[in-house]
Write an enzyme that holds these catalytic residues in place. Sequence first.
Site, mmCIF file in Angstrom:
data_model
loop_
_atom_site.group_PDB
_atom_site.id
_atom_site.type_symbol
_atom_site.label_atom_id
_atom_site.label_comp_id
_atom_site.label_asym_id
_atom_site.label_seq_id
_atom_site.Cartn_x
_atom_site.Cartn_y
_atom_site.Cartn_z
ATOM 1 N N SER A 101 -40.474 -1.729 71.000
ATOM 2 C CA SER A 101 -39.613 -2.377 71.992
ATOM 3 C C SER A 101 -38.452 -3.026 71.263
ATOM 4 O O SER A 101 -38.590 -3.433 70.098
ATOM 5 C CB SER A 101 -40.388 -3.454 72.748
ATOM 6 O OG SER A 101 -39.493 -4.266 73.491
ATOM 7 N N TYR A 134 -45.358 -11.277 74.900
ATOM 8 C CA TYR A 134 -45.032 -9.848 74.857
ATOM 9 C C TYR A 134 -44.285 -9.500 73.572
ATOM 10 O O TYR A 134 -44.662 -8.579 72.837
ATOM 11 C CB TYR A 134 -44.178 -9.495 76.086
ATOM 12 C CG TYR A 134 -43.596 -8.110 76.043
ATOM 13 C CD1 TYR A 134 -44.391 -6.995 76.295
ATOM 14 C CD2 TYR A 134 -42.241 -7.905 75.749
ATOM 15 C CE1 TYR A 134 -43.855 -5.712 76.251
ATOM 16 C CE2 TYR A 134 -41.700 -6.623 75.705
ATOM 17 C CZ TYR A 134 -42.512 -5.533 75.960
ATOM 18 O OH TYR A 134 -41.982 -4.265 75.912
#
Length: 703
Positions: free
Chosen positions: A579, A592
């Site tokens: 990510s 996250y």
Amino acid sequence: MNAETAISAAALPFAVPTSRWDDSVAGTLSPAELLLYRSNLLGSDLTVTNFGGGNTSAKLTETDPLTGEAVEVLWVKGSGGDIGSMKLDGFATLYQHKLLGLEQHYGGPDDDDKMVGYLPHCTFNLNGRAASIDTPLHSLLPFAHVDHVHPDAIIALAASSGGEAATREIWGGKIGWLGWKRPGYTLGVMLRDYVAAHPGVEGVMLAGHGIICWADSAKACYEHTVQLIADAANYLNAKLAGGPAFGGRAVAPHPDRAAIAADLMPRLRGCMTGVRRKLGHFSDDAEALEFVGSVDFARLAALGTSCPDHFLRTKIAPLTLDPARLQDDAYLAEQIAAYRAMYAAYYERCKRPNSPPMRDANPVVVLVPGVGRITFATDKTTARLAGEFYGNAINVMRGAEAIGDYIALDEQEAFDIEYWLLEEAKLQRMPAPKPMVGRIALVTGGAGGIGAATAARFLREGACVVLADRDAAAAEEVRAGFARQFGADVVRAVACDVTDEAQVKAAFDFAAREFGGLDVLVANAGIASSAPIEQTTVELWDRNFDVLAQGYFLTAKHAWPLLKRMKDQGGSSVVFIGSKNAVAAAAGASAYASAKAAANHLARCLALEGAPEGIRVNVVNPDAVIRGSKIWDGDWRKERAASNKVDAGEELEAHYRNRSMLKRDVVPEDIAEAAYWLGSDLSAKSTGNMINVDAGNVQAFTR
Ligand SMILES: [Zn+2]
């Protein structure tokens, strides 16, 4: 008595076919369509013929397009294809008078190859379908309708020392017997002469091969063929009813045979070095278990197969393994090496001055008592079919041994078929395989947007793919779609929650058993959450780390034993879908982003650890892939919209687009492209890297 001991109590019987002819269907058909109907009926009935086997013909009156005259035309199944699924365009059409005239060019058995070259000159109506080498068998017989098939029960008679006597016993003189002769013009001449010398025969057994029979109408021909097969099956079943097949049972089926196969297949695959990697296919069906566990197994397996159709798919002989030594890697390597040496010696013994070079020497069929049958080929369909053909060969041996001694194909005859120059020319004309043929990829989160797009990218290049997803129903739906697009053989789905180690382990065992191992892992299963630090609960923190950090760890850990087996074949690849937030700090999503950062660092550690094993490990960092994403379907979308003070619809997508340097949307196919590059040999020299696919984001620049 349980089901497994029942297998040993009586031999498995041969299937007895019955007529499926329907006059209400047949009554509406043209003569050519009747031939197709009869062919499809025969070919789609697995009790009649094996895949692609056999051919059918009719001599029909047609109008010559040039002269307008009525001419006799032979419609005969063309080269390639399968009579069960063929359409009208699968038939070659040839002028019968020209076919008969070819004999002036025939000087004897050495002319068989030359005669094949004349067939295209007999083409009727510019039909582009190539005539097969079996065409003379049909053209030289003076009958309107001719069927040639190789069902197991028929080959069992044809490949037994007791076959000729059995043929007389079953049919009296109505069915003749012709000694082994390889298919070609000479066999056609022998057959015609035999029939001329034996008036009244209704068919001829071709030793070591199959049967050819005929009748005056399509229906009569079909029913005649079915009846002959049923006669043979009934005869053999009566002989087999007395006791167990193959001398009885020596080794019982192992209760854990599926797990043993999953463990064994990647280790065998790793030893099978060559131009292309192998795909495996495992079967523990009743016929395989009966055979490999029998007293006569070693003697019969060594003989190889008989019918040319079987032999071409399964090679000269199977490799048999000692079930007590499967854990010994050195033993497996020795056995594969010994097989290759055996194959090379066979090539040297049998080669002709003009033979093509030796082909791949690895075994196709591997047999293990108590476990079953494993077949290997460079693509999954070929591996599966090789297994099915060996299953046919087992049936043939069972029947042949019930009435005498099983007779395998003579070695030199086998070689001449395998290395036939016209077959080699056909192989040389085949298009080069796609780059990922022979490779196996497993994609976690395979039912989601990026996962499914990545799977599709690998499938398009010829790979086999396992879709692993927590949502079993969604994974099955994606699998079914890919099966329609790419074929059912190349894609599988398995339920897998990456936070559950047992499920992760089971998913890789599944890949090993279904395809034979693993070349590429795409770790993609993910979640996303958004919360300021004060509202981030321990549960939320743990959930992110369970899926994104530990989930990646567990999938890499259990992929590892499979991936490292490919070291001698150019290595393997792990791709983590990371990510932007793994490298760029994110406010309001610390759980996250931290978990994603942990996974990216894990990738670098594994790149270091994997290099000596030939395993490359790289990362793709996407950003804002909204379309098709399960993550973006739920709360995350609303949370990110709220955090960015825009609505959760098009405004959110526009927000991300405009935030990017290139002002472009990022879609799943963009991530799939990078994952494909890293998973394939295109990136063979890259490990420990990250590729950002985010339309440009300065915070994510690596440094
Ligand atoms: Zn044949």
